[in-house]
Design a protein around this motif. Sequence first.
Motif, PDB file in Angstrom:
ATOM      1  N   LEU A   1      -0.350 -43.631  15.027  1.00  0.00           N
ATOM      2  CA  LEU A   1       0.656 -43.063  15.917  1.00  0.00           C
ATOM      3  C   LEU A   1      -0.032 -42.592  17.190  1.00  0.00           C
ATOM      4  O   LEU A   1      -0.945 -41.762  17.139  1.00  0.00           O
ATOM      5  N   ASP A   2       0.367 -43.153  18.299  1.00  0.00           N
ATOM      6  CA  ASP A   2      -0.133 -42.713  19.608  1.00  0.00           C
ATOM      7  C   ASP A   2      -1.663 -42.661  19.661  1.00  0.00           C
ATOM      8  O   ASP A   2      -2.253 -41.737  20.216  1.00  0.00           O
ATOM      9  N   GLY A   3      -2.315 -43.639  19.051  1.00  0.00           N
ATOM     10  CA  GLY A   3      -3.761 -43.721  19.123  1.00  0.00           C
ATOM     11  C   GLY A   3      -4.506 -43.019  18.006  1.00  0.00           C
ATOM     12  O   GLY A   3      -5.732 -43.154  17.903  1.00  0.00           O
ATOM     13  N   LEU A   4      -3.808 -42.255  17.148  1.00  0.00           N
ATOM     14  CA  LEU A   4      -4.439 -41.607  16.000  1.00  0.00           C
ATOM     15  C   LEU A   4      -4.128 -42.422  14.754  1.00  0.00           C
ATOM     16  O   LEU A   4      -2.977 -42.780  14.496  1.00  0.00           O
ATOM     17  N   TRP A   5      -5.177 -42.707  13.950  1.00  0.00           N
ATOM     18  CA  TRP A   5      -5.024 -43.490  12.730  1.00  0.00           C
ATOM     19  C   TRP A   5      -5.342 -42.625  11.516  1.00  0.00           C
ATOM     20  O   TRP A   5      -6.134 -41.690  11.606  1.00  0.00           O
ATOM     21  N   THR A   6      -4.726 -42.955  10.382  1.00  0.00           N
ATOM     22  CA  THR A   6      -5.104 -42.319   9.119  1.00  0.00           C
ATOM     23  C   THR A   6      -5.375 -43.390   8.079  1.00  0.00           C
ATOM     24  O   THR A   6      -4.679 -44.404   7.997  1.00  0.00           O
ATOM     25  N   SER A   7      -6.419 -43.150   7.302  1.00  0.00           N
ATOM     26  CA  SER A   7      -6.753 -43.968   6.138  1.00  0.00           C
ATOM     27  C   SER A   7      -6.749 -43.037   4.942  1.00  0.00           C
ATOM     28  O   SER A   7      -7.060 -41.852   5.084  1.00  0.00           O
ATOM     29  N   ARG A   8      -6.388 -43.525   3.756  1.00  0.00           N
ATOM     30  CA  ARG A   8      -6.323 -42.632   2.607  1.00  0.00           C
ATOM     31  C   ARG A   8      -7.104 -43.189   1.418  1.00  0.00           C
ATOM     32  O   ARG A   8      -7.165 -44.393   1.212  1.00  0.00           O
ATOM     33  N   VAL A   9      -7.658 -42.268   0.653  1.00  0.00           N
ATOM     34  CA  VAL A   9      -8.486 -42.638  -0.487  1.00  0.00           C
ATOM     35  C   VAL A   9      -7.633 -43.092  -1.656  1.00  0.00           C
ATOM     36  O   VAL A   9      -7.969 -44.032  -2.368  1.00  0.00           O
ATOM     37  N   THR A  10      -6.504 -42.417  -1.900  1.00  0.00           N
ATOM     38  CA  THR A  10      -5.527 -42.852  -2.891  1.00  0.00           C
ATOM     39  C   THR A  10      -4.196 -43.025  -2.182  1.00  0.00           C
ATOM     40  O   THR A  10      -3.962 -42.445  -1.120  1.00  0.00           O
ATOM     41  N   SER A  11      -3.302 -43.817  -2.781  1.00  0.00           N
ATOM     42  CA  SER A  11      -2.055 -44.116  -2.075  1.00  0.00           C
ATOM     43  C   SER A  11      -0.841 -43.874  -2.966  1.00  0.00           C
ATOM     44  O   SER A  11      -0.456 -42.739  -3.202  1.00  0.00           O
ATOM     45  N   HIS A  12      -0.241 -44.926  -3.492  1.00  0.00           N
ATOM     46  CA  HIS A  12       1.001 -44.780  -4.249  1.00  0.00           C
ATOM     47  C   HIS A  12       0.691 -44.519  -5.720  1.00  0.00           C
ATOM     48  O   HIS A  12       0.840 -45.387  -6.580  1.00  0.00           O
ATOM     49  N   VAL A  13       0.277 -43.273  -5.992  1.00  0.00           N
ATOM     50  CA  VAL A  13      -0.004 -42.838  -7.361  1.00  0.00           C
ATOM     51  C   VAL A  13       0.571 -41.434  -7.538  1.00  0.00           C
ATOM     52  O   VAL A  13       0.815 -40.718  -6.557  1.00  0.00           O
ATOM     53  N   ALA A  14       0.792 -41.047  -8.783  1.00  0.00           N
ATOM     54  CA  ALA A  14       1.272 -39.698  -9.066  1.00  0.00           C
ATOM     55  C   ALA A  14       0.250 -38.668  -8.600  1.00  0.00           C
ATOM     56  O   ALA A  14      -0.966 -38.861  -8.731  1.00  0.00           O
ATOM     57  N   LEU A  15       0.737 -37.560  -8.087  1.00  0.00           N
ATOM     58  CA  LEU A  15      -0.156 -36.538  -7.549  1.00  0.00           C
ATOM     59  C   LEU A  15      -1.122 -36.014  -8.615  1.00  0.00           C
ATOM     60  O   LEU A  15      -2.290 -35.709  -8.314  1.00  0.00           O
ATOM     61  N   LYS A  16      -0.676 -35.932  -9.868  1.00  0.00           N
ATOM     62  CA  LYS A  16      -1.534 -35.417 -10.929  1.00  0.00           C
ATOM     63  C   LYS A  16      -2.727 -36.326 -11.205  1.00  0.00           C
ATOM     64  O   LYS A  16      -3.695 -35.896 -11.846  1.00  0.00           O
ATOM     65  N   GLU A  17      -2.682 -37.568 -10.721  1.00  0.00           N
ATOM     66  CA  GLU A  17      -3.770 -38.511 -10.946  1.00  0.00           C
ATOM     67  C   GLU A  17      -4.809 -38.516  -9.818  1.00  0.00           C
ATOM     68  O   GLU A  17      -5.871 -39.124  -9.958  1.00  0.00           O
ATOM     69  N   VAL A  18      -4.508 -37.865  -8.711  1.00  0.00           N
ATOM     70  CA  VAL A  18      -5.328 -38.004  -7.508  1.00  0.00           C
ATOM     71  C   VAL A  18      -6.770 -37.566  -7.737  1.00  0.00           C
ATOM     72  O   VAL A  18      -7.717 -38.275  -7.384  1.00  0.00           O
ATOM     73  N   SER A  19      -6.965 -36.387  -8.313  1.00  0.00           N
ATOM     74  CA  SER A  19      -8.321 -35.851  -8.440  1.00  0.00           C
ATOM     75  C   SER A  19      -9.240 -36.805  -9.194  1.00  0.00           C
ATOM     76  O   SER A  19     -10.380 -37.035  -8.782  1.00  0.00           O
ATOM     77  N   ASP A  20      -8.747 -37.379 -10.281  1.00  0.00           N
ATOM     78  CA  ASP A  20      -9.583 -38.279 -11.083  1.00  0.00           C
ATOM     79  C   ASP A  20      -9.889 -39.588 -10.361  1.00  0.00           C
ATOM     80  O   ASP A  20     -10.858 -40.277 -10.708  1.00  0.00           O
TER      81      ASP A  20
END
Length: 339
Positions: free
Chosen positions: A162-181
């Motif tokens: 958006l307007d020159g700022l980009w985001t990349s993510r380590v996890t994506s479409h997963v349940a929040l409870k699974e993120v840490s692992d």
Amino acid sequence: MKPRIAVVLGDPAGIGPELVARLISDPANRERADFLIIADRAELEEGMRIAGVRFDYTLTTDPRAHDRAPETAPGTPVLWDFRGAANAPFERAVATANGGRYALDTLQQAIDLTVDGVTDAVCFAPLNKHSMHLAGLAHADETHWFAELLQPNGPFGELNTLDGLWTSRVTSHVALKEVSDLITEEKILGAIRLASTTLQKAGVAEPRIAVCGLNPHNGDNGSFGREEIDVIGPAVEAAKAQGFPVIGMYPADTIFLRAKEVDAIVTMYHDQGQIAMKLMGFSRGVTVHGGLPIPIATPAHGTAFDIYGEGKANVGATQAAFDILCAMAQTRRATPRAA
């Protein structure tokens, strides 16, 4: 030479046909790129009717020869009247297997043509994940389907810009409870590399990247979790050692205050970045599918079933996706063997 962009209408139950009609009706866009539209002709016509716009186009039965057709005037879009295995007419403002099949079949043709060099990039209007799953999509999202089709060499995933700022993510479409692992040093480094290489393809020579923590206050020295100490911090240091211009890690509630200092922010999970980006400019955000051998982008918003047919869909994000794809297509032409 102008880039050639393959365009599909997305889910026909939503605002995709209207958005594509608005995008291509702008003469300035037709000056910047040649368009190959892969769509049911009636759907394109319906999109123009809803948008209240009109442009001429040339029909083709052989999209692989469209740029050689003598009857095609310069700047005139080419339409391949195609709907795959879907049946017309389509239901509106509701998720259906038929609409999902149409979206998948037209998108696969766009990908195949771009892989083969007939077109240089793929621009698709919003999809509906439920429609695609009803149609048989076996993956959580289209990104992993793209990866199955294209077999990338290295990290891949969605990036939002958006307007020159980009985001990349380590996890994506997963349940929040699974993120840490799921957060590992390797995956964080992959997200940093993905952001860097994708921005370079979009014309940013030396991307500056900030990395987000996971827990409140970055875990407050382990009081609220140790991910920052055990995983994220070491990954940031490893990225610096590999030559990436990385800063951080910063807490999620303050990292976007540094947006003007960097080109990209790596977040740990989906909503860490998406909430901020959509608040900053919902109608302008773009999703780029990074790490793939061809440029693919789409507006970051959804199908907006609730406003189908009302003629008020905002083309801003679709326009921004097209702008990015023009830059990425030129980079791909200059370095055709780059992944």
